[in-house]
Design a protein around this motif. Structure first.
Motif, PDB file in Angstrom:
ATOM      1  N   HIS A 145       0.732  -1.155  -0.047  1.00 37.36           N
ATOM      2  CA  HIS A 145      -0.023  -0.044   0.087  1.00 37.36           C
ATOM      3  C   HIS A 145       0.920   1.465  -0.103  1.00 37.36           C
ATOM      4  O   HIS A 145       0.173   2.470  -0.194  1.00 37.36           O
ATOM      5  N   GLU A 146       2.046   1.158  -0.072  1.00 37.88           N
ATOM      6  CA  GLU A 146       2.951   2.356   0.199  1.00 37.88           C
ATOM      7  C   GLU A 146       3.694   2.368  -1.123  1.00 37.88           C
ATOM      8  O   GLU A 146       4.630   3.595  -1.152  1.00 37.88           O
ATOM      9  N   VAL A 147       3.364   1.625  -2.273  1.00 37.23           N
ATOM     10  CA  VAL A 147       4.035   1.898  -3.488  1.00 37.23           C
ATOM     11  C   VAL A 147       3.176   2.004  -4.553  1.00 37.23           C
ATOM     12  O   VAL A 147       2.096   1.719  -4.523  1.00 37.23           O
ATOM     13  N   GLU A 148       3.487   2.773  -5.625  1.00 38.78           N
ATOM     14  CA  GLU A 148       2.609   2.947  -6.807  1.00 38.78           C
ATOM     15  C   GLU A 148       3.208   2.075  -7.813  1.00 38.78           C
ATOM     16  O   GLU A 148       4.257   2.358  -8.370  1.00 38.78           O
ATOM     17  N   ILE A 149       2.535   1.201  -8.492  1.00 35.76           N
ATOM     18  CA  ILE A 149       2.730   0.457  -9.463  1.00 35.76           C
ATOM     19  C   ILE A 149       2.496   0.930 -10.813  1.00 35.76           C
ATOM     20  O   ILE A 149       1.685   1.228 -11.133  1.00 35.76           O
ATOM     21  N   ASP A 150       3.640   1.567 -11.523  1.00 35.67           N
ATOM     22  CA  ASP A 150       3.768   1.804 -12.858  1.00 35.67           C
ATOM     23  C   ASP A 150       5.021   1.428 -13.574  1.00 35.67           C
ATOM     24  O   ASP A 150       5.661   0.455 -13.042  1.00 35.67           O
ATOM     25  N   LEU A 151       5.236   2.006 -14.711  1.00 35.44           N
ATOM     26  CA  LEU A 151       6.182   1.426 -15.635  1.00 35.44           C
ATOM     27  C   LEU A 151       7.574   1.382 -15.019  1.00 35.44           C
ATOM     28  O   LEU A 151       8.506   0.644 -14.918  1.00 35.44           O
ATOM     29  N   LYS A 152       7.829   2.736 -14.242  1.00 37.59           N
ATOM     30  CA  LYS A 152       9.002   2.909 -13.633  1.00 37.59           C
ATOM     31  C   LYS A 152       9.291   2.060 -12.440  1.00 37.59           C
ATOM     32  O   LYS A 152      10.422   1.543 -12.394  1.00 37.59           O
ATOM     33  N   PHE A 153       8.395   1.654 -11.644  1.00 38.18           N
ATOM     34  CA  PHE A 153       8.321   0.810 -10.389  1.00 38.18           C
ATOM     35  C   PHE A 153       8.884  -0.625 -11.311  1.00 38.18           C
ATOM     36  O   PHE A 153       9.787  -1.424 -10.857  1.00 38.18           O
ATOM     37  N   LEU A 154       8.127  -0.981 -12.235  1.00 38.40           N
ATOM     38  CA  LEU A 154       8.181  -2.506 -12.882  1.00 38.40           C
ATOM     39  C   LEU A 154       9.440  -2.473 -13.657  1.00 38.40           C
ATOM     40  O   LEU A 154       9.788  -3.598 -13.908  1.00 38.40           O
ATOM     41  N   LEU A 155      10.130  -1.390 -13.810  1.00 37.83           N
ATOM     42  CA  LEU A 155      11.512  -1.611 -14.407  1.00 37.83           C
ATOM     43  C   LEU A 155      12.671  -1.912 -13.592  1.00 37.83           C
ATOM     44  O   LEU A 155      13.886  -2.065 -13.738  1.00 37.83           O
ATOM     45  N   ARG A 156      12.219  -1.655 -12.135  1.00 35.86           N
ATOM     46  CA  ARG A 156      13.153  -1.836 -11.327  1.00 35.86           C
ATOM     47  C   ARG A 156      13.038  -3.129 -10.579  1.00 35.86           C
ATOM     48  O   ARG A 156      13.868  -3.651 -10.039  1.00 35.86           O
ATOM     49  N   GLN A 157      11.642  -3.535 -10.190  1.00 35.99           N
ATOM     50  CA  GLN A 157      11.397  -4.642  -9.583  1.00 35.99           C
ATOM     51  C   GLN A 157      10.108  -5.126  -9.756  1.00 35.99           C
ATOM     52  O   GLN A 157       9.368  -4.301 -10.705  1.00 35.99           O
ATOM     53  N   ASN A 158       9.634  -6.367  -9.376  1.00 34.64           N
ATOM     54  CA  ASN A 158       8.326  -6.664  -9.650  1.00 34.64           C
ATOM     55  C   ASN A 158       7.461  -7.256  -8.446  1.00 34.64           C
ATOM     56  O   ASN A 158       7.856  -7.745  -7.718  1.00 34.64           O
ATOM     57  N   VAL A 159       6.159  -7.188  -8.488  1.00 30.21           N
ATOM     58  CA  VAL A 159       5.183  -8.076  -7.508  1.00 30.21           C
ATOM     59  C   VAL A 159       4.130  -8.712  -8.321  1.00 30.21           C
ATOM     60  O   VAL A 159       3.189  -9.061  -7.540  1.00 30.21           O
ATOM     61  N   LEU A 160       3.958  -8.309  -9.850  1.00 29.07           N
ATOM     62  CA  LEU A 160       2.975  -8.881 -10.465  1.00 29.07           C
ATOM     63  C   LEU A 160       3.131 -10.167 -10.926  1.00 29.07           C
ATOM     64  O   LEU A 160       3.765 -10.457 -12.081  1.00 29.07           O
ATOM     65  N   GLY A 161       2.816 -11.377 -10.242  1.00 29.23           N
ATOM     66  CA  GLY A 161       3.181 -12.609 -10.739  1.00 29.23           C
ATOM     67  C   GLY A 161       1.814 -13.169 -11.328  1.00 29.23           C
ATOM     68  O   GLY A 161       0.926 -12.568 -11.185  1.00 29.23           O
ATOM     69  N   LEU A 162       2.241 -14.322 -11.630  1.00 28.85           N
ATOM     70  CA  LEU A 162       0.784 -15.156 -12.413  1.00 28.85           C
ATOM     71  C   LEU A 162       0.344 -16.012 -11.167  1.00 28.85           C
ATOM     72  O   LEU A 162      -0.346 -17.265 -11.702  1.00 28.85           O
ATOM     73  N   SER A 163       0.304 -15.805 -10.172  1.00 29.33           N
ATOM     74  CA  SER A 163      -0.314 -16.340  -9.088  1.00 29.33           C
ATOM     75  C   SER A 163      -0.789 -15.405  -8.021  1.00 29.33           C
ATOM     76  O   SER A 163      -1.497 -16.047  -7.326  1.00 29.33           O
ATOM     77  N   ASN A 164      -0.643 -14.295  -8.264  1.00 26.86           N
ATOM     78  CA  ASN A 164      -1.171 -13.376  -7.358  1.00 26.86           C
ATOM     79  C   ASN A 164      -1.741 -11.940  -7.854  1.00 26.86           C
ATOM     80  O   ASN A 164      -2.164 -10.960  -7.382  1.00 26.86           O
ATOM     81  N   THR A 165      -2.226 -12.125  -9.188  1.00 26.61           N
ATOM     82  CA  THR A 165      -2.811 -11.240 -10.005  1.00 26.61           C
ATOM     83  C   THR A 165      -4.064 -11.712 -10.539  1.00 26.61           C
ATOM     84  O   THR A 165      -4.444 -12.743 -11.032  1.00 26.61           O
ATOM     85  N   ALA A 166      -4.897 -10.501 -11.083  1.00 24.71           N
ATOM     86  CA  ALA A 166      -5.975 -10.735 -11.829  1.00 24.71           C
ATOM     87  C   ALA A 166      -6.213  -9.626 -12.771  1.00 24.71           C
ATOM     88  O   ALA A 166      -5.767  -8.699 -12.314  1.00 24.71           O
ATOM     89  N   ILE A 167      -6.853  -9.819 -14.060  1.00 25.02           N
ATOM     90  CA  ILE A 167      -6.763  -8.573 -14.814  1.00 25.02           C
ATOM     91  C   ILE A 167      -8.308  -8.542 -15.406  1.00 25.02           C
ATOM     92  O   ILE A 167      -8.816  -9.553 -15.643  1.00 25.02           O
ATOM     93  N   LYS A 198      -1.128   3.661 -21.405  1.00 22.44           N
ATOM     94  CA  LYS A 198      -2.622   3.674 -20.963  1.00 22.44           C
ATOM     95  C   LYS A 198      -2.895   3.990 -19.590  1.00 22.44           C
ATOM     96  O   LYS A 198      -1.767   3.546 -18.819  1.00 22.44           O
ATOM     97  N   LYS A 199      -3.897   4.434 -19.091  1.00 22.49           N
ATOM     98  CA  LYS A 199      -4.092   4.539 -17.482  1.00 22.49           C
ATOM     99  C   LYS A 199      -4.387   3.232 -16.915  1.00 22.49           C
ATOM    100  O   LYS A 199      -5.306   2.572 -17.414  1.00 22.49           O
ATOM    101  N   VAL A 200      -3.509   2.527 -16.122  1.00 22.22           N
ATOM    102  CA  VAL A 200      -3.811   1.459 -15.491  1.00 22.22           C
ATOM    103  C   VAL A 200      -4.152   1.662 -13.935  1.00 22.22           C
ATOM    104  O   VAL A 200      -3.395   2.098 -13.327  1.00 22.22           O
ATOM    105  N   GLU A 201      -5.303   1.121 -13.556  1.00 22.20           N
ATOM    106  CA  GLU A 201      -5.685   1.326 -12.201  1.00 22.20           C
ATOM    107  C   GLU A 201      -5.400  -0.176 -11.615  1.00 22.20           C
ATOM    108  O   GLU A 201      -6.161  -1.154 -11.897  1.00 22.20           O
ATOM    109  N   CYS A 202      -4.473   0.023 -10.632  1.00 21.85           N
ATOM    110  CA  CYS A 202      -3.946  -1.289  -9.961  1.00 21.85           C
ATOM    111  C   CYS A 202      -4.389  -1.373  -8.506  1.00 21.85           C
ATOM    112  O   CYS A 202      -4.257  -0.359  -7.998  1.00 21.85           O
TER     113      CYS A 202
END
Length: 301
Positions: A145-167, A198-202
């Motif tokens: 809840h303390e981070v904003e997931i955007d492209l800059k975040f994802l170019l450094r590290q990841n939290v979006l896996g194929l077992s803890n996300t839905a789209i 595009k705007k992504v609401e995570c």
């Protein structure tokens, strides 16, 4: 042939022989979900079809479809899985690895968040042993809840896996690109979604994936840091950057230069490496690949 969907929610999974030993726990977890209206779309990568159906029939309350695949890389299979689900008409895709299991509210809260406007839903991880015993509960509880997931975040590290996300299916308006030699489909996939501009609401939800730690697990959670381990992560992350550059991601060159500097100042310098490992040992609950960031670039709890 692609069958029409029974429900608006698809649980997207791949099963292969090494995960069969965990499969009943995975299915039991799905059978206990508070949301019952979903189809399990299972791509079968090499399991005996008869044996697979025996497992599935034990949990006959789950609506499932099994599609056999062969002679494909893991990334190619996941692209085909997503394309199948999109063409079948599902509105919500809940990703689930077959060696993991889930809190019983995961599908319900994921669907609720997407129906209320989220594009991507993320839940926490609880680390468990290969046998399923709890190692650490809600490892990112104090950080997500303390981070904003955007492209800059994802170019450094990841939290979006194929077992803890839905789209939502609405995000799947592009041709998914993969690197056949790079077995990190989840990171590459979500980078492409955010790279569209595009705007992504995570949205984060109060659910958890019980993330099984075993030798076949690509990343897992690190409790000990070595030069060899960090070099391996650095090399993998470099391949992700090379792929992002190939796809003309904005400002990726900046991160490539930082990545090269990390090698010079940390991996190739004994004192820098020693200092970095000391810092890593003071910080808990790192995101995936966050070990390969300079300490002053890391969001600490």
């Amino acid at each position: 042939m692609i069958d029409e969907c029974n429900f608006e929610i698809a649980v997207a999974s791949v099963i292969f022989p090494n995960n069969l030993r965990f499969f009943d726990v995975f299915l039991s977890s799905l059978s206990q979900q508070t949301e019952k209206n979903f189809d399990l779309i299972l791509f079968n990568d090499g399991c005996n079809h008869i044996e697979l159906k025996k497992h599935l029939r034990t949990f006959n309350e789950i609506s499932f479809k099994v599609i056999d695949v062969e002679n494909k890389t893991p990334s190619e299979i996941r692209v085909e899985l997503i394309e199948y689900i999109k063409l079948a008409g599902y509105k919500i895709i809940v990703f689930a690895d077959t060696d993991d299991y889930f809190s019983n509210n995961r599908i319900e809260l994921s669907a609720k968040a997407i129906n209320e406007g989220a594009n991507i839903v993320v839940n926490d991880l609880s680390a468990v042993t290969e046998e399923g015993s709890l190692i650490k509960e809600r490892i990112w509880r104090n950080r997500l809840h303390e981070v904003e997931i955007d492209l800059k975040f994802l170019l450094r590290q990841n939290v979006l896996g194929l077992s803890n996300t839905a789209i939502t299916k609405d995000l799947l308006t592009f041709d998914i690109q993969v690197d056949k030699k790079l077995n990190l489909f989840d990171w590459i996939f979500y980078l492409q979604i955010f790279g569209l501009g595009k705007k992504v609401e995570c949205q984060f939800i109060d659910a958890t994936t019980f993330y099984r730690q075993h030798l076949a697990n690509t990343l897992g959670l690190k409790t000990k840091y070595t030069k060899e381990g960090l070099v391996n992560l650095w090399e993998i992350k470099g391949k992700v950057y090379a792929f992002a550059k190939k796809l003309n991601f904005p400002f990726v060159q900046k991160y490539i230069l930082e990545h090269e500097r990390f090698k010079r100042e940390v991996l190739d310098d004994n004192e820098g490496l020693k200092s970095h490992i000391l810092q890593l040992n003071k910080i808990e609950n790192l995101f995936w690949f966050e070990e390969i960031n300079f300490s002053n670039e890391r969001n600490t709890t």
